[in-house]
Write a protein that holds these residues in place. Structure first.
Motif, PDB file in Angstrom:
ATOM      1  N   VAL A   1       1.943   7.308  -6.369  1.00 41.57           N
ATOM      2  CA  VAL A   1       0.940   8.312  -6.740  1.00 41.57           C
ATOM      3  C   VAL A   1       1.403   9.698  -6.318  1.00 41.57           C
ATOM      4  O   VAL A   1       1.300  10.663  -7.082  1.00 41.57           O
ATOM      5  CB  VAL A   1      -0.432   7.962  -6.119  1.00 41.57           C
TER       6      VAL A   1
ATOM      7  N   THR B   1       0.839  -1.206   0.000  1.00 40.21           N
ATOM      8  CA  THR B   1       0.000   0.000   0.000  1.00 40.21           C
ATOM      9  C   THR B   1       0.866   1.246   0.000  1.00 40.21           C
ATOM     10  O   THR B   1       0.615   2.200  -0.735  1.00 40.21           O
ATOM     11  CB  THR B   1      -0.935  -0.008   1.223  1.00 40.21           C
TER      12      THR B   1
ATOM     13  N   GLN C   1     -14.656  11.718 -10.584  1.00 39.29           N
ATOM     14  CA  GLN C   1     -13.853  10.625 -10.016  1.00 39.29           C
ATOM     15  C   GLN C   1     -12.466  11.116  -9.618  1.00 39.29           C
ATOM     16  O   GLN C   1     -11.946  10.754  -8.567  1.00 39.29           O
ATOM     17  CB  GLN C   1     -13.735   9.465 -11.013  1.00 39.29           C
ATOM     18  N   GLN C   2     -11.846  11.945 -10.440  1.00 38.41           N
ATOM     19  CA  GLN C   2     -10.530  12.491 -10.112  1.00 38.41           C
ATOM     20  C   GLN C   2     -10.605  13.353  -8.858  1.00 38.41           C
ATOM     21  O   GLN C   2      -9.718  13.284  -8.003  1.00 38.41           O
ATOM     22  CB  GLN C   2      -9.990  13.309 -11.285  1.00 38.41           C
ATOM     23  N   GLU C   3     -11.648  14.161  -8.751  1.00 37.72           N
ATOM     24  CA  GLU C   3     -11.804  15.013  -7.575  1.00 37.72           C
ATOM     25  C   GLU C   3     -11.992  14.168  -6.319  1.00 37.72           C
ATOM     26  O   GLU C   3     -11.394  14.440  -5.280  1.00 37.72           O
ATOM     27  CB  GLU C   3     -12.980  15.962  -7.764  1.00 37.72           C
ATOM     28  N   CYS C   4     -12.799  13.120  -6.426  1.00 39.95           N
ATOM     29  CA  CYS C   4     -13.005  12.212  -5.291  1.00 39.95           C
ATOM     30  C   CYS C   4     -11.690  11.546  -4.888  1.00 39.95           C
ATOM     31  O   CYS C   4     -11.353  11.484  -3.703  1.00 39.95           O
ATOM     32  CB  CYS C   4     -14.044  11.157  -5.657  1.00 39.95           C
ATOM     33  N   ASN C   5     -10.930  11.064  -5.869  1.00 44.32           N
ATOM     34  CA  ASN C   5      -9.653  10.409  -5.577  1.00 44.32           C
ATOM     35  C   ASN C   5      -8.665  11.365  -4.928  1.00 44.32           C
ATOM     36  O   ASN C   5      -7.949  10.992  -3.992  1.00 44.32           O
ATOM     37  CB  ASN C   5      -9.058   9.810  -6.853  1.00 44.32           C
ATOM     38  N   LEU C   6      -8.615  12.593  -5.419  1.00 41.09           N
ATOM     39  CA  LEU C   6      -7.724  13.590  -4.842  1.00 41.09           C
ATOM     40  C   LEU C   6      -8.122  13.892  -3.395  1.00 41.09           C
ATOM     41  O   LEU C   6      -7.271  13.984  -2.515  1.00 41.09           O
ATOM     42  CB  LEU C   6      -7.723  14.865  -5.677  1.00 41.09           C
ATOM     43  N   ASP C   7      -9.418  14.003  -3.152  1.00 37.29           N
ATOM     44  CA  ASP C   7      -9.893  14.250  -1.793  1.00 37.29           C
ATOM     45  C   ASP C   7      -9.560  13.075  -0.868  1.00 37.29           C
ATOM     46  O   ASP C   7      -9.160  13.273   0.281  1.00 37.29           O
ATOM     47  CB  ASP C   7     -11.395  14.522  -1.783  1.00 37.29           C
ATOM     48  N   LEU C   8      -9.705  11.848  -1.374  1.00 33.81           N
ATOM     49  CA  LEU C   8      -9.360  10.673  -0.569  1.00 33.81           C
ATOM     50  C   LEU C   8      -7.862  10.644  -0.252  1.00 33.81           C
ATOM     51  O   LEU C   8      -7.467  10.338   0.877  1.00 33.81           O
ATOM     52  CB  LEU C   8      -9.776   9.390  -1.290  1.00 33.81           C
ATOM     53  N   LEU C   9      -7.040  10.972  -1.236  1.00 34.57           N
ATOM     54  CA  LEU C   9      -5.599  11.015  -1.003  1.00 34.57           C
ATOM     55  C   LEU C   9      -5.262  12.082   0.030  1.00 34.57           C
ATOM     56  O   LEU C   9      -4.449  11.855   0.929  1.00 34.57           O
ATOM     57  CB  LEU C   9      -4.854  11.280  -2.311  1.00 34.57           C
TER      58      LEU C   9
END
Length: 107
Positions: free
Chosen positions: A40, A33, A66-74
């Motif tokens: 990333v 992980t 989806q990109q915005e969600c992924n960026l927020d999760l990161l």
């Protein structure tokens, strides 16, 4: 590299530290992980440093959902990591790149 590191003495003041171990990443989901997140982050920071956009607002505006969600999760993972241990906050970025990264993560 393993033999070199093993030959070193790590200390905290007068106390010797031995709180590390060598592991094969194939056997360690946490290392796997970490490898993905590090990769990333490396790509993201390269983008931040290499992109000529003057206005980072455009970066976020051009993300699909989806990109915005992924960026927020990161960003959430990074925030939780810093809450766990402030030593994770080691920056080798210019102040401008740090400013742009902070904006990208909504800080």
């Amino acid at each position: 590299m393993k033999s070199y590191i093993s030959a070193q003495t790590f200390t905290n003041g007068e106390h010797a530290l031995a709180n590390y171990r060598f592991a094969i990443s194939d056997d360690e989901p946490g290392i796997q992980t970490s490898d993905v997140i590090t990769g990333v982050l490396g790509k993201l920071l390269s983008f931040i440093q290499d992109t000529e956009l003057d206005d980072p607002v455009l970066w976020r505006e051009n993300l699909d959902p989806q990109q915005e969600c992924n960026l927020d999760l990161l960003g959430t993972v990074l925030d939780h990591s810093l809450e766990e241990n402030a030593a994770f906050a080691h920056y080798v970025l210019s102040l401008e790149d740090r400013r742009r990264a902070a904006f990208l993560f909504g800080h």
